[in-house]
Write a protein that holds these residues in place. Structure first.
Motif, short mmCIF file in Angstrom:
data_model
loop_
_atom_site.label_atom_id
_atom_site.label_comp_id
_atom_site.label_asym_id
_atom_site.label_seq_id
_atom_site.Cartn_x
_atom_site.Cartn_y
_atom_site.Cartn_z
N ASN A 209 0.82 -1.21 0.00
CA ASN A 209 0.00 0.00 0.00
C ASN A 209 0.86 1.26 0.00
N GLN A 210 1.94 1.24 0.76
CA GLN A 210 2.84 2.39 0.82
C GLN A 210 3.46 2.67 -0.54
N VAL A 211 3.85 1.60 -1.26
CA VAL A 211 4.43 1.78 -2.59
C VAL A 211 3.42 2.40 -3.53
N PHE A 212 2.19 1.88 -3.53
CA PHE A 212 1.16 2.42 -4.42
C PHE A 212 0.80 3.86 -4.05
N ASN A 213 0.81 4.17 -2.75
CA ASN A 213 0.44 5.51 -2.30
C ASN A 213 1.47 6.58 -2.67
N LYS A 214 2.66 6.17 -3.07
CA LYS A 214 3.67 7.14 -3.51
C LYS A 214 3.31 7.74 -4.86
N LYS A 215 2.38 7.06 -5.56
CA LYS A 215 1.90 7.56 -6.86
C LYS A 215 3.04 7.84 -7.84
N LEU A 216 3.94 6.89 -7.94
CA LEU A 216 5.04 6.99 -8.89
C LEU A 216 4.53 6.78 -10.31
N GLU A 217 5.36 7.13 -11.28
CA GLU A 217 5.00 6.90 -12.68
C GLU A 217 5.04 5.39 -12.98
N VAL A 218 4.27 4.99 -13.98
CA VAL A 218 4.24 3.59 -14.39
C VAL A 218 4.83 3.48 -15.79
N LYS A 219 5.79 2.59 -15.94
CA LYS A 219 6.41 2.41 -17.25
C LYS A 219 5.38 1.88 -18.24
N PRO A 220 5.26 2.51 -19.42
CA PRO A 220 4.29 2.02 -20.43
C PRO A 220 4.64 0.61 -20.89
N LEU A 221 3.62 -0.13 -21.28
CA LEU A 221 3.83 -1.46 -21.84
C LEU A 221 3.90 -1.37 -23.36
N ASP A 222 4.97 -1.86 -23.94
CA ASP A 222 5.11 -1.94 -25.40
C ASP A 222 5.29 -3.41 -25.75
N PHE A 223 4.18 -4.09 -26.03
CA PHE A 223 4.22 -5.53 -26.24
C PHE A 223 5.12 -5.93 -27.41
N SER A 224 5.33 -5.02 -28.37
CA SER A 224 6.18 -5.35 -29.52
C SER A 224 7.63 -5.56 -29.12
N LYS A 225 8.02 -5.05 -27.95
CA LYS A 225 9.41 -5.17 -27.50
C LYS A 225 9.59 -6.20 -26.40
N LEU A 226 8.50 -6.85 -26.01
CA LEU A 226 8.58 -7.78 -24.89
C LEU A 226 8.65 -9.22 -25.38
N LYS A 227 9.36 -10.04 -24.61
CA LYS A 227 9.57 -11.44 -24.95
C LYS A 227 8.73 -12.34 -24.05
N LEU A 228 8.01 -13.28 -24.68
CA LEU A 228 7.26 -14.29 -23.93
C LEU A 228 8.26 -15.30 -23.36
N ASN A 229 8.21 -15.53 -22.06
CA ASN A 229 9.19 -16.37 -21.39
C ASN A 229 8.47 -17.48 -20.61
N ILE A 230 8.59 -18.73 -21.09
CA ILE A 230 8.01 -19.88 -20.40
C ILE A 230 9.12 -20.56 -19.60
N PHE A 231 8.87 -20.83 -18.33
CA PHE A 231 9.90 -21.41 -17.46
C PHE A 231 9.25 -22.31 -16.43
N GLY A 232 10.00 -22.71 -15.41
CA GLY A 232 9.45 -23.65 -14.42
C GLY A 232 9.05 -24.96 -15.06
N TYR A 233 9.89 -25.42 -16.02
CA TYR A 233 9.63 -26.66 -16.77
C TYR A 233 8.25 -26.62 -17.45
N GLY A 234 7.91 -25.45 -17.98
CA GLY A 234 6.69 -25.30 -18.76
C GLY A 234 5.47 -24.84 -17.98
N LYS A 235 5.57 -24.74 -16.65
CA LYS A 235 4.41 -24.44 -15.82
C LYS A 235 4.18 -22.94 -15.59
N LEU A 236 5.18 -22.10 -15.86
CA LEU A 236 5.09 -20.67 -15.57
C LEU A 236 5.40 -19.84 -16.80
N VAL A 237 4.88 -18.62 -16.82
CA VAL A 237 5.14 -17.73 -17.95
C VAL A 237 5.16 -16.28 -17.47
N ASN A 238 5.96 -15.46 -18.13
CA ASN A 238 5.92 -14.02 -17.90
C ASN A 238 6.41 -13.31 -19.15
#
Length: 278
Positions: A209-238
């Motif tokens: 809550n303290q972090v969110f209450n600081k109201k910092l800027e949020v980095k924009p998402l540019d999906f064209s520059k992001l890499k799909l990463n599957i790990f955890g022997y196939g069970k996880l993704v980010n």
């Protein structure tokens, strides 16, 4: 005291002078990447109970990369990993090594008398070992989740983009309560893995809550520059930035060095379920 381990707490302790990612059973638990790797060294403890999930054998792997702005590893690069076990309520008295140190091969002199090593000139180098742990619990985690590698990858990518868009919107609207709600499985996993009581759980929520209450800027998402990463022997993704860092970030535009990166891991409990944070 070393034998009186009632609430075992396992940690790794990396010591390095290059860029590194450390994995436990194919899940990254520590990353040292980007411009902070230009010079200097790093060492510090990394708790891993929440990744271990249950008693058994686990592979620990350290992947070395060149420092920022370097193209290959050099004779000056290297790393080691120590393995410590303690009782979480008496860690000073009980802390001890439970597995031999893992380290890169020793340097040696080449035919010209110059110091070198087996990975000089490479773009990466891996060291790994297997540890054996004993825990008093068995956490649900992601062991029985869907193998994401077996799904249609375009559809999976679309689902991941959708999940990240929702998470990103919570940061943009500074909706800490909803972020805590969608992260409840992760919170439960960490609470059980590290034996948190209600007071500790409330303390962690308060910090979010303290972090969110600081109201910092949020980095924009540019999906064209992001890499799909599957790990955890196939069970996880980010999703990852080109440098391997998380794209979900709070930052201060006046002092860019002040930033909060969110470690997001998604899994799919069944084919019918949406991707959720774990």
């Amino acid at each position: 005291m070393k034998n009186k381990i009632i609430k075992p707490s396992y940690e790794i302790y990396p010591n390095l002078n290059c860029a590194v990612i450390v994995y436990v059973n194919d899940v990254p638990v520590f990353e040292y990447l980007g411009d902070k790797t230009i010079d200097g060294i790093y060492d510090g403890s990394v708790p891993i109970n929440h990744i271990l999930l249950e008693s058994g054998k686990y592979e620990v792997k350290g992947v070395m990369y060149p420092r920022h702005k370097q193209n290959s590893l050099t004779e000056n690069d290297g790393m080691s990993i120590e393995f410590n076990l303690s009782d979480i309520d008496n860690w000073k008295e009980t802390k001890h090594s439970f597995h031999p140190e893992l380290s890169t091969p020793d340097a040696f002199f080449d035919k010209n008398g110059a110091i070198t090593n087996v990975y000089k000139g490479l773009d990466s180098y891996i060291i790994k070992t297997t540890i054996d742990v004993t825990l008093p619990f068995k956490l649900k985690g992601w062991q029985n989740s869907i193998n994401l590698k077996e799904l249609d990858q375009k559809r999976l990518q679309s689902e991941v983009f959708e999940a990240y868009t929702k998470i990103h919107s919570l940061l943009k609207t500074y909706n800490a309560s909803e972020f805590i709600e969608v992260s409840k499985d992760k919170e439960k996993l960490q609470s059980e893995g590290f034996y948190f009581n209600k007071e500790k759980e409330n303390e962690i929520r308060s910090k979010i809550n303290q972090v969110f209450n600081k109201k910092l800027e949020v980095k924009p998402l540019d999906f064209s520059k992001l890499k799909l990463n599957i790990f955890g022997y196939g069970k996880l993704v980010n999703l990852l930035n080109p440098d391997g860092s998380s794209p979900i970030v709070f930052f201060d535009p006046i002092e860019p060095e002040i930033k909060v990166e969110f470690d997001i891991k998604l899994h799919k409990k069944s084919l019918r379920d949406n991707l959720t944070i774990i």
